[in-house]
Design a protein around this motif. Structure first.
Motif, mmCIF file in Angstrom:
data_model
loop_
_atom_site.group_PDB
_atom_site.id
_atom_site.type_symbol
_atom_site.label_atom_id
_atom_site.label_comp_id
_atom_site.label_asym_id
_atom_site.label_seq_id
_atom_site.Cartn_x
_atom_site.Cartn_y
_atom_site.Cartn_z
ATOM 1 N N HIS A 148 -16.954 -20.909 2.113
ATOM 2 C CA HIS A 148 -16.631 -20.018 1.450
ATOM 3 C C HIS A 148 -17.890 -19.124 0.616
ATOM 4 O O HIS A 148 -17.831 -17.762 0.346
ATOM 5 C CB HIS A 148 -15.602 -19.827 0.501
ATOM 6 N N LEU A 149 -19.023 -19.923 0.461
ATOM 7 C CA LEU A 149 -19.997 -19.341 -0.107
ATOM 8 C C LEU A 149 -21.082 -18.771 0.879
ATOM 9 O O LEU A 149 -22.108 -18.437 0.481
ATOM 10 C CB LEU A 149 -20.859 -20.748 -0.867
ATOM 11 N N ALA A 150 -20.593 -18.826 2.143
ATOM 12 C CA ALA A 150 -21.670 -18.309 3.108
ATOM 13 C C ALA A 150 -21.913 -16.627 2.987
ATOM 14 O O ALA A 150 -21.166 -15.968 2.662
ATOM 15 C CB ALA A 150 -21.169 -18.683 4.522
ATOM 16 N N ASN A 151 -22.960 -16.438 3.307
ATOM 17 C CA ASN A 151 -23.457 -14.930 3.142
ATOM 18 C C ASN A 151 -23.866 -14.418 4.647
ATOM 19 O O ASN A 151 -24.639 -13.669 4.750
ATOM 20 C CB ASN A 151 -24.424 -14.777 2.054
ATOM 21 N N LYS A 162 -26.823 -24.560 6.983
ATOM 22 C CA LYS A 162 -25.339 -24.497 7.699
ATOM 23 C C LYS A 162 -24.574 -25.256 6.691
ATOM 24 O O LYS A 162 -24.600 -26.346 6.297
ATOM 25 C CB LYS A 162 -25.460 -25.432 8.940
ATOM 26 N N LEU A 163 -23.838 -24.479 5.872
ATOM 27 C CA LEU A 163 -22.968 -25.112 4.809
ATOM 28 C C LEU A 163 -21.524 -25.968 5.404
ATOM 29 O O LEU A 163 -21.161 -25.769 6.470
ATOM 30 C CB LEU A 163 -22.263 -23.889 4.135
ATOM 31 N N SER A 196 -32.364 -20.436 6.311
ATOM 32 C CA SER A 196 -30.883 -20.591 6.388
ATOM 33 C C SER A 196 -30.243 -22.102 6.444
ATOM 34 O O SER A 196 -30.923 -22.803 6.990
ATOM 35 C CB SER A 196 -30.086 -19.651 7.507
ATOM 36 N N ARG A 216 -23.278 -19.918 7.590
ATOM 37 C CA ARG A 216 -24.737 -20.204 6.788
ATOM 38 C C ARG A 216 -24.766 -19.498 5.709
ATOM 39 O O ARG A 216 -24.337 -18.176 5.624
ATOM 40 C CB ARG A 216 -25.632 -19.773 8.246
ATOM 41 N N TYR A 217 -25.798 -19.962 5.089
ATOM 42 C CA TYR A 217 -26.123 -19.318 3.676
ATOM 43 C C TYR A 217 -27.709 -19.178 4.118
ATOM 44 O O TYR A 217 -28.592 -19.953 4.134
ATOM 45 C CB TYR A 217 -26.231 -20.135 2.620
#
Length: 443
Positions: free
Chosen positions: A142-145, A135-136, A133, A150-151
């Motif tokens: 807004h792209l975090a899932n 950290k954006l 994962s 975090r993505y």
């Protein structure tokens, strides 16, 4: 990383300018010393170096101005890839293939770890079961899932090399650096992990010398090694560990790693320490110091000294092997002079590098490199013949004082003759004390 490149460039320019200025200040043809180079050979070379000095001073002024203004001249993806765009035929690439490599070389993400953070890295986090994962940043939140911005990647990763060590660091929240990059040739994304090996516990020198050690001579294409006992006598046959440095960086790195693995495994089976020269060619391979000696500069530039030294220390620490670094002065010359011929036989051809490994091992053990000189046949107590083998330290009568023989004397020799027979410093071995002091200081 960019700041380190700028600092290295400035240091190289300043060192080159100092060397040229020093050599220009000397008369033409003046010979140099071991610590400083001499003057240039001809007036033509002296004049050419004055022009080069002005060019380097201009480059230094530009680099300093860029550093003060915060400008860094670095090509993302490398200069080689950028230059290939202007000659695709020589690079054997099409424009589409070049564009793919150019973009892939700029597609990477890396983050240094920090001890105490969860799993050792807050930006790029990899769990023990392989979940990755990132950290954006705030503009991409807004792209975090996953929670906390975090993505999470859909695929999981697995480390085949040193996976157990990686898992230990992750579970103890110790710092681990990660880098995500794309391999064009395999069309696959890779994640690499790296960490710093803690300082190795030092071992007393007598303990490292206890059962002898293995002397290793570093060369451009192989490592020459020979096992020595605690008295400095070579045992068994010499070993050579070859490597090939013609190829890409990944291939060269693998060659160095496999060579060191074979050497270390041999040391583990024998239970011995390793003695190696403390070489450093960082300031010795510039053309400003060696001038026209292109062949020599090419030779030392091709020797992976820093990579070998760093890998050897780290890999030896993992296996519990002690490394003894010695002064490299005259090991090859004295080894060839004193050990190459005696160790050569009908079934064994000893090279200069093998003899140098013996010299390195003897210096690490605290013995002199020079062999004992055989006395005349009439003065040998064990009959005519050579007596140059290195005796052990506990051998009775090795170099002790001759006992006084009672009874009448037929010559005009006073009582107590031979009292100074054990004082080898007062006899023919004039170099013995200075060399021992030098050895202890170098170790």
């Amino acid at each position: 990383m960019l700041l380190e490149l700028v600092v290295d460039e400035l240091a190289w320019l300043e060192a080159s300018i100092r060397t040229i200025a020093h050599r220009l200040s000397l008369p033409v043809g003046e010979r140099g010393s071991k610590r400083a180079p001499g003057g240039y050979r001809t007036r033509q070379e002296w004049f050419a170096k004055t022009r080069r000095l002005h060019l380097l001073e201009e480059r230094l002024a530009v680099e300093r101005a860029d550093r003060e203004s915060g400008r860094v001249r670095v090509v993302r993806g490398g200069k080689k890839t950028a230059r290939n765009r202007h000659n695709l035929t020589a690079a054997q690439l099409t424009e589409a293939e070049w564009r793919q490599r150019w973009e892939a070389s700029r597609w990477f993400l890396q983050a240094d770890g920090e001890s105490g953070k969860r799993f050792g890295n807050e930006t790029i986090r990899v769990t023990p079961d392989g979940e990755v994962s990132i950290k954006l940043p705030a503009p991409l939140a807004h792209l975090a899932n996953a929670p906390n911005g975090r993505y999470v990647f859909a695929s999981r990763v697995r480390f085949h090399h040193r996976g157990a060590e990686w898992a230990d660091r992750v579970l103890s929240n110790r710092a681990i650096a990660y880098r995500v990059h794309y391999d064009v040739g395999r069309s696959r994304w890779y994640l690499t992990a790296s960490w710093t090996i803690p300082p190795v516990k030092t071992v007393p020198l007598p303990e490292a010398r206890k059962d002898g050690l293995i002397g290793v001579d570093t060369n451009a294409d192989h490592l020459a090694a020979w096992r020595l006992d605690e008295h400095g006598n070579p045992r068994g046959e010499p070993r050579r560990f070859f490597f090939d440095l013609d190829g890409p960086a990944s291939y060269r790195d693998a060659q160095v790693r496999h060579t060191l693995i074979r050497l270390l495994h041999w040391a583990v089976r024998r239970g011995l320490s390793i003695a190696i020269e403390d070489l450093d060619f960082a300031a010795e391979k510039t053309r400003e110091k060696h001038g026209r000696r292109k062949r020599f500069r090419k030779l030392i530039s091709g020797m992976p000294i820093s990579k070998l030294r760093a890998r050897l220390v780290s890999m030896a620490a993992e296996l519990g092997i002690t490394i003894v670094a010695v002064d490299p002065a005259y090991t090859s010359v004295w080894g060839a002079q004193h050990w190459q011929k005696p160790l050569t036989s009908k079934t064994r051809k000893t090279t200069r590098h093998d003899a140098a490994s013996v010299a390195i091992g003897r210096r690490a053990l605290g013995h002199r490199i020079r062999r004992r000189t055989a006395p005349p046949p009439a003065h040998q107590s064990d009959g005519p013949g050579h007596r140059t083998a290195q005796a052990g330290g506990g051998t009775p009568g090795r170099e002790g004082t001759r006992p006084r023989i009672p009874g009448p004397r037929t010559r005009s020799t006073g009582t107590g003759c031979g009292a100074n027979a054990g004082d080898q410093d007062a006899q023919h071995r004039w170099e013995h004390p200075a060399e021992l002091v030098q050895l202890m200081l170098s170790l």
